[in-house]
Design an enzyme around this catalytic site. Structure first.
Site, PDB file in Angstrom:
ATOM      1  N   GLU A 165       0.792  -1.240   0.000  1.00 43.75           N
ATOM      2  CA  GLU A 165       0.000   0.000   0.000  1.00 43.75           C
ATOM      3  C   GLU A 165       0.823   1.288   0.000  1.00 43.75           C
ATOM      4  O   GLU A 165       0.634   2.156   0.849  1.00 43.75           O
ATOM      5  CB  GLU A 165      -0.959  -0.013   1.196  1.00 43.75           C
ATOM      6  CG  GLU A 165      -1.892  -1.207   1.183  1.00 43.75           C
ATOM      7  CD  GLU A 165      -2.875  -1.237   2.352  1.00 43.75           C
ATOM      8  OE1 GLU A 165      -2.746  -0.397   3.255  1.00 43.75           O
ATOM      9  OE2 GLU A 165      -3.755  -2.100   2.345  1.00 43.75           O
ATOM     10  N   GLU A 270      -5.911 -10.842  -1.531  1.00 43.03           N
ATOM     11  CA  GLU A 270      -6.712 -10.745  -0.298  1.00 43.03           C
ATOM     12  C   GLU A 270      -8.198 -10.700  -0.664  1.00 43.03           C
ATOM     13  O   GLU A 270      -8.899  -9.740  -0.358  1.00 43.03           O
ATOM     14  CB  GLU A 270      -6.329  -9.484   0.492  1.00 43.03           C
ATOM     15  CG  GLU A 270      -4.845  -9.380   0.818  1.00 43.03           C
ATOM     16  CD  GLU A 270      -4.483  -8.173   1.698  1.00 43.03           C
ATOM     17  OE1 GLU A 270      -5.372  -7.591   2.341  1.00 43.03           O
ATOM     18  OE2 GLU A 270      -3.288  -7.827   1.722  1.00 43.03           O
TER      19      GLU A 270
HETATM   20  C1  GLA Z   1      -4.909  -4.729   4.353  1.00 44.63           C
HETATM   21  C2  GLA Z   1      -3.642  -5.485   4.734  1.00 44.63           C
HETATM   22  C3  GLA Z   1      -3.955  -6.814   5.364  1.00 44.63           C
HETATM   23  C4  GLA Z   1      -5.051  -6.712   6.401  1.00 44.63           C
HETATM   24  C5  GLA Z   1      -6.259  -6.086   5.772  1.00 44.63           C
HETATM   25  C6  GLA Z   1      -7.384  -6.026   6.757  1.00 44.63           C
HETATM   26  O1  GLA Z   1      -5.448  -5.200   3.181  1.00 44.63           O
HETATM   27  O2  GLA Z   1      -2.811  -5.709   3.631  1.00 44.63           O
HETATM   28  O3  GLA Z   1      -2.820  -7.308   5.996  1.00 44.63           O
HETATM   29  O4  GLA Z   1      -4.612  -5.982   7.507  1.00 44.63           O
HETATM   30  O5  GLA Z   1      -5.910  -4.787   5.342  1.00 44.63           O
HETATM   31  O6  GLA Z   1      -7.634  -7.280   7.282  1.00 44.63           O
END
Ligand code: GLA
Length: 372
Positions: A165, A270
């Site tokens: 990020e 994710e």
């Molecule tokens: C972001 C992070 C993850 C996690 C999510 C929330 O996407 O990359 O590690 O903390 O937020 O679960």
């Protein structure tokens, strides 16, 4: 491969009485076709595990994880605040257990994540006297952090989310202490340090919202610069925190194709599908008052929508399989999702493939159906 002893044991089962056979089944249950098998010609199928899951507190859960998935990511165990809580103190306990679990089950492992602006320990950007550190010492902390972790798991952890990020949505960069102290070149440097520590590991840039045109533009600019400087970067992780309607899959596809054109692999790192109302989109007060509409169970109509959404997502990913290396679900069962507490705490969400009793949902079935 079976040993001779196992082979003999296996063939003996053919002549057992039904009761003995049933008993032998419980010792060695025949595994159902799982997601990893169904998508084996497309990409790896991963799951984010919580410590309870990789510490094998339940054989039921362990069975699901090993039948369905061939890649694992740990939620928090590798994050700076967990693994390196003070400058001099490392806590390897959870990350080591995670890696042991992965080795035991021959899983592909993702180390998540090395450099991020969040979940950092208090005091990381202070000297021992509580003053601001120099950028040189921040640089040294970053280098040491990356090199120590990657070296410890060299040859074991297959893939690292090196930077998480770094990009912004409206402005180019996400505000971050790393950016403040070191400028954007910290990104390139982080990859180089990780590569030196384990030249064979896959190195990933991971971020959310990459299907949005503005952020896609920022991503492509960044990738161009990194590649110009010969940064050892191998893949981009599109996090995939989706809901039932957003993002539009055409936009997801555009980003996948654009990344692939740069020569990098894409991972959906994710994935989950939020089914609850988004507070910022609710107009009237009745809607605002009902932001947790299904505390006792998901209505069939929404269960069906979720199944269609998952199926549409996977149809696209299979279509783009040449560009995709891995698709990781961000949690095993609905109660494991951060989406029960974000953006509002204490709601009951249903974003994953297994329900709160660890049973397969329609969404799960819709994925297997793609392969029938
Ligand atoms: C972001 C992070 C993850 C996690 C999510 C929330 O996407 O990359 O590690 O903390 O937020 O679960």
């Amino acid at each position: 491969m079976l040993t001779r002893r196992q082979l003999i044991k296996g063939s003996a089962a053919l002549v057992l009485s039904p009761i003995e056979y049933a008993a032998s089944e419980t010792v060695s249950p025949k595994k159902a076709l799982g997601l990893k098998e169904a998508f084996k010609n497309d990409f790896l199928i991963g799951v984010m595990l919580t410590p309870e899951q990789y510490l094998k507190r339940s054989t039921q859960i362990d069975g699901i994880v090993t039948t369905e998935f061939n890649s694992i990511t740990s939620n928090n165990s590798f994050k700076w605040e967990s693994i390196h809580p003070t400058t001099r103190h490392w806590d390897w306990s959870y990350a080591d257990e995670f890696v042991n679990y992965g080795l035991e089950n021959r899983m592909h492992m993702v180390g998540h994540s090395l450099i991020w602006h969040a979940q950092l320990p208090v005091g990381l950007f202070e000297t021992r006297r509580g003053r601001q550190p120099t950028s040189k010492s921040v640089q040294a902390r970053m280098d040491n952090h990356i090199a120590t972790i990657v070296d410890r798991y060299k040859g074991k952890v297959n893939s690292w989310d090196v930077v998480n990020e770094a990009l912004g949505s409206n402005q180019k960069w996400q505000p971050s202490p790393w950016l403040n102290y070191l400028g954007p070149s910290y990104i390139e440097r982080a990859f180089k340090i990780a590569h030196e520590a384990d030249p064979r590991a896959e190195l990933v840039y991971n971020d959310y919202g990459l299907a949005a045109p503005e952020k896609r533009k920022h991503l492509l600019e960044m990738l161009k610069d990194l590649q110009k400087n010969k940064t050892p970067l191998h893949a981009v992780g599109m996090q995939g925190h989706f809901n039932l309607t957003y993002p539009h899959l055409n936009e997801v596809e555009k980003t996948i194709m654009a990344i692939s054109k740069t020569g990098l692999k894409v991972h959906i790192s994710e994935l989950e599908v939020d089914v609850l109302p988004n507070p910022s989109e609710q107009q009237d007060s009745a809607e605002k008052a009902n932001l947790n509409p299904w505390p006792l169970g998901l209505p069939t109509s929404v269960e069906d929508k979720l199944a269609v959404r998952y199926s549409d997502i996977f149809k696209l990913l299979v279509k783009q399989r040449k560009s995709i290396g891995r698709v990781t679900l961000w949690g095993l069962a609905d109660q494991n999702s951060w989406k029960n507490d974000f953006p509002i705490e204490g709601r009951t969400n249903y974003p994953l493939l297994f329900n709160r009793k660890f049973q397969k949902k329609k969404a799960y079935q819709s994925l297997l159906n793609l392969k029938k």
